[in-house]
Design a protein around this motif. Structure first.
Motif, mmCIF file in Angstrom:
data_model
loop_
_atom_site.group_PDB
_atom_site.id
_atom_site.type_symbol
_atom_site.label_atom_id
_atom_site.label_comp_id
_atom_site.label_asym_id
_atom_site.label_seq_id
_atom_site.Cartn_x
_atom_site.Cartn_y
_atom_site.Cartn_z
ATOM 1 N N ARG A 76 -5.039 -0.686 18.700
ATOM 2 C CA ARG A 76 -6.499 0.256 18.304
ATOM 3 C C ARG A 76 -6.185 0.535 16.766
ATOM 4 N N ALA A 77 -5.136 0.607 16.175
ATOM 5 C CA ALA A 77 -4.538 1.099 14.994
ATOM 6 C C ALA A 77 -4.639 -0.319 13.999
ATOM 7 N N GLY A 78 -5.047 -1.506 14.658
ATOM 8 C CA GLY A 78 -5.027 -2.734 13.728
ATOM 9 C C GLY A 78 -3.691 -2.997 13.498
ATOM 10 N N ALA A 79 -2.676 -2.633 14.081
ATOM 11 C CA ALA A 79 -1.215 -3.006 13.767
ATOM 12 C C ALA A 79 -0.799 -3.804 14.732
ATOM 13 N N LYS A 80 0.570 -4.634 14.539
ATOM 14 C CA LYS A 80 1.287 -5.449 15.281
ATOM 15 C C LYS A 80 2.556 -5.286 15.380
ATOM 16 N N TYR A 81 3.406 -5.680 16.370
ATOM 17 C CA TYR A 81 4.963 -5.452 16.457
ATOM 18 C C TYR A 81 5.613 -6.665 15.743
ATOM 19 N N LEU A 82 6.574 -6.361 15.321
ATOM 20 C CA LEU A 82 7.650 -7.258 14.862
ATOM 21 C C LEU A 82 9.010 -7.112 15.289
ATOM 22 N N PHE A 83 9.546 -8.075 16.010
ATOM 23 C CA PHE A 83 10.844 -7.948 16.585
ATOM 24 C C PHE A 83 12.030 -8.585 15.808
ATOM 25 N N VAL A 170 7.069 2.428 3.471
ATOM 26 C CA VAL A 170 7.670 2.708 4.962
ATOM 27 C C VAL A 170 7.466 4.291 5.411
ATOM 28 N N ILE A 171 6.768 4.305 6.558
ATOM 29 C CA ILE A 171 6.533 5.782 6.767
ATOM 30 C C ILE A 171 7.401 6.285 7.954
ATOM 31 N N ALA A 172 7.600 7.525 7.965
ATOM 32 C CA ALA A 172 8.363 8.163 8.868
ATOM 33 C C ALA A 172 7.806 8.597 9.946
ATOM 34 N N SER A 173 6.454 8.330 10.132
ATOM 35 C CA SER A 173 5.667 8.691 11.293
ATOM 36 C C SER A 173 5.265 7.439 12.144
ATOM 37 N N GLY A 174 4.125 7.447 13.087
ATOM 38 C CA GLY A 174 3.714 6.388 13.604
ATOM 39 C C GLY A 174 2.831 5.649 12.647
ATOM 40 N N ILE A 175 2.300 4.361 13.142
ATOM 41 C CA ILE A 175 1.721 3.738 12.079
ATOM 42 C C ILE A 175 0.346 4.173 11.859
ATOM 43 N N ASP A 176 -0.272 4.899 12.841
ATOM 44 C CA ASP A 176 -1.753 5.484 12.768
ATOM 45 C C ASP A 176 -1.561 6.841 12.275
ATOM 46 N N VAL A 177 -0.436 7.374 11.725
ATOM 47 C CA VAL A 177 -0.223 8.713 11.226
ATOM 48 C C VAL A 177 -0.140 8.968 9.692
ATOM 49 N N ALA A 178 -1.254 9.438 8.955
ATOM 50 C CA ALA A 178 -0.997 9.509 7.586
ATOM 51 C C ALA A 178 0.066 10.684 7.216
ATOM 52 N N TYR A 179 1.159 10.499 6.338
ATOM 53 C CA TYR A 179 1.783 11.476 6.046
ATOM 54 C C TYR A 179 2.557 11.267 4.653
ATOM 55 N N PRO A 180 2.417 12.171 3.538
ATOM 56 C CA PRO A 180 1.824 13.502 3.586
ATOM 57 C C PRO A 180 0.124 13.166 3.700
ATOM 58 N N GLN A 182 -2.141 14.170 2.065
ATOM 59 C CA GLN A 182 -2.832 13.925 0.668
ATOM 60 C C GLN A 182 -2.877 12.702 0.299
ATOM 61 N N HIS A 183 -1.880 11.800 1.051
ATOM 62 C CA HIS A 183 -1.705 10.349 0.659
ATOM 63 C C HIS A 183 -2.362 9.340 1.704
ATOM 64 N N ALA A 184 -3.079 10.040 2.550
ATOM 65 C CA ALA A 184 -3.973 9.129 3.508
ATOM 66 C C ALA A 184 -4.994 7.975 3.031
ATOM 67 N N GLU A 185 -5.237 8.145 1.891
ATOM 68 C CA GLU A 185 -5.997 7.043 1.156
ATOM 69 C C GLU A 185 -5.221 5.975 0.669
ATOM 70 N N LEU A 186 -4.125 6.515 0.133
ATOM 71 C CA LEU A 186 -3.056 5.535 -0.536
ATOM 72 C C LEU A 186 -2.293 4.887 0.656
ATOM 73 N N GLN A 187 -1.951 5.220 1.578
ATOM 74 C CA GLN A 187 -1.609 4.606 2.941
ATOM 75 C C GLN A 187 -2.512 3.642 3.425
ATOM 76 N N GLU A 188 -3.596 4.084 3.525
ATOM 77 C CA GLU A 188 -4.689 3.034 4.055
ATOM 78 C C GLU A 188 -4.670 1.890 2.803
ATOM 79 N N ARG A 189 -4.856 2.070 1.885
ATOM 80 C CA ARG A 189 -4.926 1.068 0.789
ATOM 81 C C ARG A 189 -3.698 0.176 0.667
ATOM 82 N N ILE A 190 -2.341 0.851 0.957
ATOM 83 C CA ILE A 190 -1.226 -0.202 1.090
ATOM 84 C C ILE A 190 -1.516 -1.149 2.375
ATOM 85 N N ALA A 191 -2.127 -0.302 3.450
ATOM 86 C CA ALA A 191 -1.975 -1.279 4.643
ATOM 87 C C ALA A 191 -3.096 -2.268 4.481
#
Length: 369
Positions: A76-83, A170-180, A182-191
């Motif tokens: 749902r987050a539009g992400a994939k796994y990497l092993f 590289v984030i300390a949360s889940g791939i679908d959680v923006a932290y901090p 105020q960087h939600a827009e930046l995180q989405e742009r990086i993705a």
């Protein structure tokens, strides 16, 4: 995940690997040792109750239903796994004994296989340091170097912004959680334009213990770590130490001794980090990097050398009397016990699965408090 990687790993084994890693008391080191000993994640899962019983505990792996829901959340987050053993997994990161066996990602995974530099620093950075970080990142990106950072306020954010699109967050949360937040827009742009990586399961809010784990990934991806501005006790210095322990270059921008935010960088330089004043200095250090860093900030930590067959055949060593709640290096346990590396690692594996062992940075272990 590339189509080649998907074909190489069956759906059932991928599911079992995620379940194994998410099960209680299973960390990156024990995960890899279990795979080496049993060959597949499903066989390792089948063996966990027996291993736990030998350690004096009843063991139950995480429920399959929880993993099925996690996989749905990743999709749902539009992400994939990497092993860890797939072709797209970054080779430098895989050199770490504690490399994350499973990552989730969004964006351009090929960025992780290009030459990378980690840029970290203070959250409450000075305006001059933020400007410098942005300019350094831009210049490094122009030279073909990908900039890795942790999406924190201050230096991290400036580094990402300066390097676009050649940047990894590289984030300390889940791939679908923006932290901090105020960087939600930046995180989405990086993705969308760069690469976003997460080790924690989706939906996970960041906790204090997650940040050092994130820092090891930042340091592990890169040929070297550059600290722009940092206090003496900060996460940036943890990242620098982890880079040094991994045998990577450690660099720092000097600052005024009158500014507390520069004391960490000055301390790093005093302890052996390379003094950097211009992007060209970083390019010179990393373009000629051959695995022998010019910095002497921290000696590389030795990794236990044993073949998978040795782990399969090993009987656990008797090391209980050598362990306390004070961290000790695994190689020291091997020396004092007189046992093989594989036998000591098997003993540690049983203790960890039973919840009696804690693993620390730098290849050290202790009894759980």
């Amino acid at each position: 995940m590339s189509s080649e990687a998907e074909e190489a790993l069956s759906r059932e084994e991928a599911f079992a690997r995620i379940r194994l890693l998410r099960s209680p008391n299973i960390g990156p080191v024990s995960y890899r040792q279990l795979l080496a000993r049993f060959g597949t994640a499903q066989l390792a899962l089948d063996a966990l109750p027996h291993i736990g019983k030998r350690g004096g505990r009843q063991y139950r792996a995480i429920a399959p239903e929880i993993i099925a829901e996690e996989i749905s959340q990743v999709r749902r987050a539009g992400a994939k796994y990497l092993f860890h053993d797939q072709p797209d997994y970054p080779a430098l990161l895989n050199e770490l004994e504690s490399a994350p066996p499973v990552l989730t990602w969004r964006g351009d995974i090929s960025l992780a296989s290009r030459p990378c530099v980690a840029m970290v620093g203070a959250r409450n950075a000075s305006a001059a340091a933020v400007k410098l970080a942005r300019e350094f990142a831009g210049a490094l990106a122009e030279e073909g170097i990908v900039v890795v950072s942790g999406l924190a306020r201050g230096i991290d954010g400036a580094a990402h912004e300066g390097a676009f699109p050649a940047t990894i967050g590289v984030i300390a949360s889940g791939i679908d959680v923006a932290y901090p937040p105020q960087h939600a827009e930046l995180q989405e742009r990086i993705a969308g334009e760069g690469l976003l990586l997460a080790e924690q399961p989706p939906g996970t809010e960041p906790r204090g213990s997650h940040f050092p784990s994130r820092n090891r990934i930042i340091a592990g991806l890169a040929l070297g770590t550059l600290v722009v501005e940092a206090a003496p006790k900060s996460g940036s210095l943890i990242t620098a130490r982890l880079a040094g322990e991994a045998g990577r270059e450690v660099m720092a921008v000097p600052g005024s001794p009158l500014d507390a935010r520069s004391q960490g960088c000055n301390q790093l330089i005093r302890e052996g980090a390379v003094l950097v004043q211009a992007p060209e200095d970083v390019v010179e250090l990393l373009s000629g990097f051959d695995g022998r860093p010019r910095s002497t900030f921290r000696e590389a930590v030795g990794v236990m050398d044993y073949a998978p067959v040795e782990l399969v055949e090993a009987e656990p060593a008797e090391i209980g009397g050598l362990l306390t709640t004070a961290p000790v290096a695994v190689d020291e346990l091997i020396r004092q016990s007189g046992e093989s590396a594989a036998a000591v690692q098997m003993a540690l594996l049983e203790l960890e699965i039973s919840g009696e062992l804690v693993r620390h940075a730098g290849g050290r272990v202790s009894l759980a408090g």
